[in-house]
Scaffold this motif. Structure first.
Motif, PDB file in Angstrom:
ATOM      1  N   ASP A   5       0.830  -1.276  -0.096  1.00 35.40           N
ATOM      2  CA  ASP A   5      -0.240   0.040   0.055  1.00 35.40           C
ATOM      3  C   ASP A   5       0.669   1.228  -0.135  1.00 35.40           C
ATOM      4  N   ARG A   6       1.808   1.296   0.775  1.00 36.79           N
ATOM      5  CA  ARG A   6       2.841   2.470   0.627  1.00 36.79           C
ATOM      6  C   ARG A   6       3.631   2.495  -0.456  1.00 36.79           C
ATOM      7  N   TYR A   7       3.901   1.578  -1.378  1.00 36.91           N
ATOM      8  CA  TYR A   7       4.485   1.470  -2.511  1.00 36.91           C
ATOM      9  C   TYR A   7       3.460   2.086  -3.456  1.00 36.91           C
ATOM     10  N   PHE A   8       2.249   1.823  -3.370  1.00 33.30           N
ATOM     11  CA  PHE A   8       1.131   2.646  -4.216  1.00 33.30           C
ATOM     12  C   PHE A   8       0.983   3.901  -4.093  1.00 33.30           C
ATOM     13  N   LEU A   9       1.073   4.436  -2.739  1.00 39.24           N
ATOM     14  CA  LEU A   9       1.020   5.755  -2.350  1.00 39.24           C
ATOM     15  C   LEU A   9       2.246   6.634  -3.051  1.00 39.24           C
ATOM     16  N   ALA A  10       3.261   5.971  -2.952  1.00 43.49           N
ATOM     17  CA  ALA A  10       4.272   6.674  -3.623  1.00 43.49           C
ATOM     18  C   ALA A  10       4.373   6.641  -5.145  1.00 43.49           C
ATOM     19  N   CYS A  11       3.850   5.456  -5.602  1.00 42.23           N
ATOM     20  CA  CYS A  11       3.499   5.391  -7.080  1.00 42.23           C
ATOM     21  C   CYS A  11       2.508   6.664  -7.319  1.00 42.23           C
ATOM     22  N   GLU A  12       1.643   6.548  -6.827  1.00 41.43           N
ATOM     23  CA  GLU A  12       0.505   7.705  -7.013  1.00 41.43           C
ATOM     24  C   GLU A  12       1.239   9.210  -6.784  1.00 41.43           C
ATOM     25  N   ARG A  50       8.428  -3.993  -9.772  1.00 40.76           N
ATOM     26  CA  ARG A  50       8.073  -4.462 -10.945  1.00 40.76           C
ATOM     27  C   ARG A  50       6.678  -5.285 -10.994  1.00 40.76           C
ATOM     28  N   ARG A  51       6.898  -6.085  -9.959  1.00 41.35           N
ATOM     29  CA  ARG A  51       5.705  -7.089  -9.935  1.00 41.35           C
ATOM     30  C   ARG A  51       4.373  -6.565  -9.408  1.00 41.35           C
ATOM     31  N   TYR A  52       4.339  -5.200  -9.065  1.00 42.65           N
ATOM     32  CA  TYR A  52       3.160  -4.384  -8.441  1.00 42.65           C
ATOM     33  C   TYR A  52       2.708  -3.505  -9.472  1.00 42.65           C
ATOM     34  N   LEU A  54       1.348  -3.476 -12.434  1.00 40.06           N
ATOM     35  CA  LEU A  54       0.094  -3.779 -13.357  1.00 40.06           C
ATOM     36  C   LEU A  54      -1.075  -3.785 -12.341  1.00 40.06           C
ATOM     37  N   GLU A  55      -0.744  -4.256 -11.018  1.00 42.87           N
ATOM     38  CA  GLU A  55      -1.794  -4.058 -10.185  1.00 42.87           C
ATOM     39  C   GLU A  55      -2.032  -2.665  -9.734  1.00 42.87           C
ATOM     40  N   PHE A  56      -1.233  -1.826  -9.430  1.00 42.51           N
ATOM     41  CA  PHE A  56      -1.597  -0.441  -9.237  1.00 42.51           C
ATOM     42  C   PHE A  56      -2.069   0.362 -10.500  1.00 42.51           C
ATOM     43  N   ARG A  57      -1.767  -0.028 -11.637  1.00 39.10           N
ATOM     44  CA  ARG A  57      -2.725   0.437 -12.897  1.00 39.10           C
ATOM     45  C   ARG A  57      -4.066  -0.022 -12.721  1.00 39.10           C
ATOM     46  N   ILE A  58      -4.237  -1.170 -12.662  1.00 37.95           N
ATOM     47  CA  ILE A  58      -5.850  -1.831 -12.426  1.00 37.95           C
ATOM     48  C   ILE A  58      -6.208  -1.251 -11.156  1.00 37.95           C
ATOM     49  N   TYR A  59      -5.761  -0.996 -10.138  1.00 35.03           N
ATOM     50  CA  TYR A  59      -6.278  -0.391  -8.885  1.00 35.03           C
ATOM     51  C   TYR A  59      -6.705   0.960  -9.256  1.00 35.03           C
ATOM     52  N   THR A  60      -5.882   1.727  -9.872  1.00 31.66           N
ATOM     53  CA  THR A  60      -6.109   3.021 -10.000  1.00 31.66           C
ATOM     54  C   THR A  60      -7.605   3.005 -10.568  1.00 31.66           C
ATOM     55  N   VAL A  61      -7.763   2.528 -11.799  1.00 34.96           N
ATOM     56  CA  VAL A  61      -8.873   2.702 -12.670  1.00 34.96           C
ATOM     57  C   VAL A  61     -10.155   2.044 -11.634  1.00 34.96           C
ATOM     58  N   TRP A  62      -9.894   0.955 -10.887  1.00 35.70           N
ATOM     59  CA  TRP A  62     -11.146   0.363 -10.107  1.00 35.70           C
ATOM     60  C   TRP A  62     -11.482   1.264  -9.258  1.00 35.70           C
ATOM     61  N   ALA A  63     -10.445   1.937  -8.391  1.00 39.53           N
ATOM     62  CA  ALA A  63     -10.835   2.943  -7.292  1.00 39.53           C
ATOM     63  C   ALA A  63     -11.343   4.089  -7.896  1.00 39.53           C
ATOM     64  N   LYS A  64     -11.204   4.538  -9.096  1.00 39.76           N
ATOM     65  CA  LYS A  64     -11.768   5.601  -9.533  1.00 39.76           C
ATOM     66  C   LYS A  64     -13.552   5.304  -9.975  1.00 39.76           C
ATOM     67  N   GLN A  65     -13.590   4.294 -10.328  1.00 42.29           N
ATOM     68  CA  GLN A  65     -14.800   3.705 -10.634  1.00 42.29           C
ATOM     69  C   GLN A  65     -15.673   3.522  -9.244  1.00 42.29           C
ATOM     70  N   HIS A  66     -14.961   3.107  -8.376  1.00 43.64           N
ATOM     71  CA  HIS A  66     -15.611   2.798  -7.146  1.00 43.64           C
ATOM     72  C   HIS A  66     -16.134   4.019  -6.269  1.00 43.64           C
ATOM     73  N   GLU A  67     -15.510   5.149  -6.792  1.00 43.00           N
ATOM     74  CA  GLU A  67     -16.023   6.316  -6.066  1.00 43.00           C
ATOM     75  C   GLU A  67     -17.300   6.606  -6.575  1.00 43.00           C
ATOM     76  N   THR A  68     -18.036   6.156  -7.536  1.00 43.66           N
ATOM     77  CA  THR A  68     -19.349   6.470  -8.155  1.00 43.66           C
ATOM     78  C   THR A  68     -20.134   4.995  -8.194  1.00 43.66           C
ATOM     79  N   GLN A  69     -19.497   3.828  -7.958  1.00 40.52           N
ATOM     80  CA  GLN A  69     -20.269   2.834  -7.733  1.00 40.52           C
ATOM     81  C   GLN A  69     -19.765   2.019  -6.774  1.00 40.52           C
ATOM     82  N   ALA A  70     -20.705   1.428  -6.148  1.00 47.36           N
ATOM     83  CA  ALA A  70     -20.277   0.647  -4.828  1.00 47.36           C
ATOM     84  C   ALA A  70     -19.243  -0.538  -5.070  1.00 47.36           C
ATOM     85  N   ASP A  71     -19.480  -1.288  -6.312  1.00 50.15           N
ATOM     86  CA  ASP A  71     -18.852  -2.584  -6.863  1.00 50.15           C
ATOM     87  C   ASP A  71     -18.749  -2.412  -8.338  1.00 50.15           C
ATOM     88  N   PRO A  72     -17.645  -1.702  -8.848  1.00 42.58           N
ATOM     89  CA  PRO A  72     -17.678  -1.460 -10.069  1.00 42.58           C
ATOM     90  C   PRO A  72     -17.540  -2.860 -11.061  1.00 42.58           C
TER      91      PRO A  72
END
Length: 122
Positions: A5-12, A50-52, A54-72
């Motif tokens: 999670d900390r890696y993701f926040l730094a990536c963001e 490197r192994r994370y 792709l996960e971060f890119r997917i999460y970014t999209v999922w989280a953005k959609q989650h802001e408007t939909q409970a379960d994208p």
């Protein structure tokens, strides 16, 4: 909050600062500059990060959609990822199973980040 999670926040933060996604070596340097190191006190290896990415890119999209939909819908996440040109290994289109394997962790991460934001002070 996990180490990833900390890696993701730094990536963001990297994207916010530089206006583009980081490579694994760039993220390693970015983490080190912020004092996020591996257990030995040296920079996190790009191979580890490197192994994370792709996960971060997917999460970014999922989280953005989650802001408007409970379960994208996975199909909506996949559609947005395809529109952004995000692919899997060997440039193959991502499949639903790839997104689905991360969903439980995405929900946890989103909740942790939401709690963290609600507990922070200006």
């Amino acid at each position: 909050m996990t180490v990833v999670d900390r890696y993701f926040l730094a990536c963001e933060a990297y994207v916010e600062e530089y206006g583009q996604e980081s490579t694994a070596p760039q993220l390693s340097d970015h983490l080190a500059a912020r004092g996020i190191l591996n257990r030995n006190g040296s920079p996190v290896a790009p191979a580890t990060l490197r192994r994370y990415l792709l996960e971060f890119r997917i999460y970014t999209v999922w989280a953005k959609q989650h802001e408007t939909q409970a379960d994208p819908a996975v199909s909506a996440v996949l559609g947005e990822l395809a529109r952004r040109g995000v692919t899997g290994q060997y440039n193959r289109p991502l499949e639903a199973a790839t997104v689905e394997e991360f969903l439980a962790n995405f929900r946890r991460r989103y909740q942790v980040f939401s709690l963290d934001m609600s507990n922070s002070t200006p």
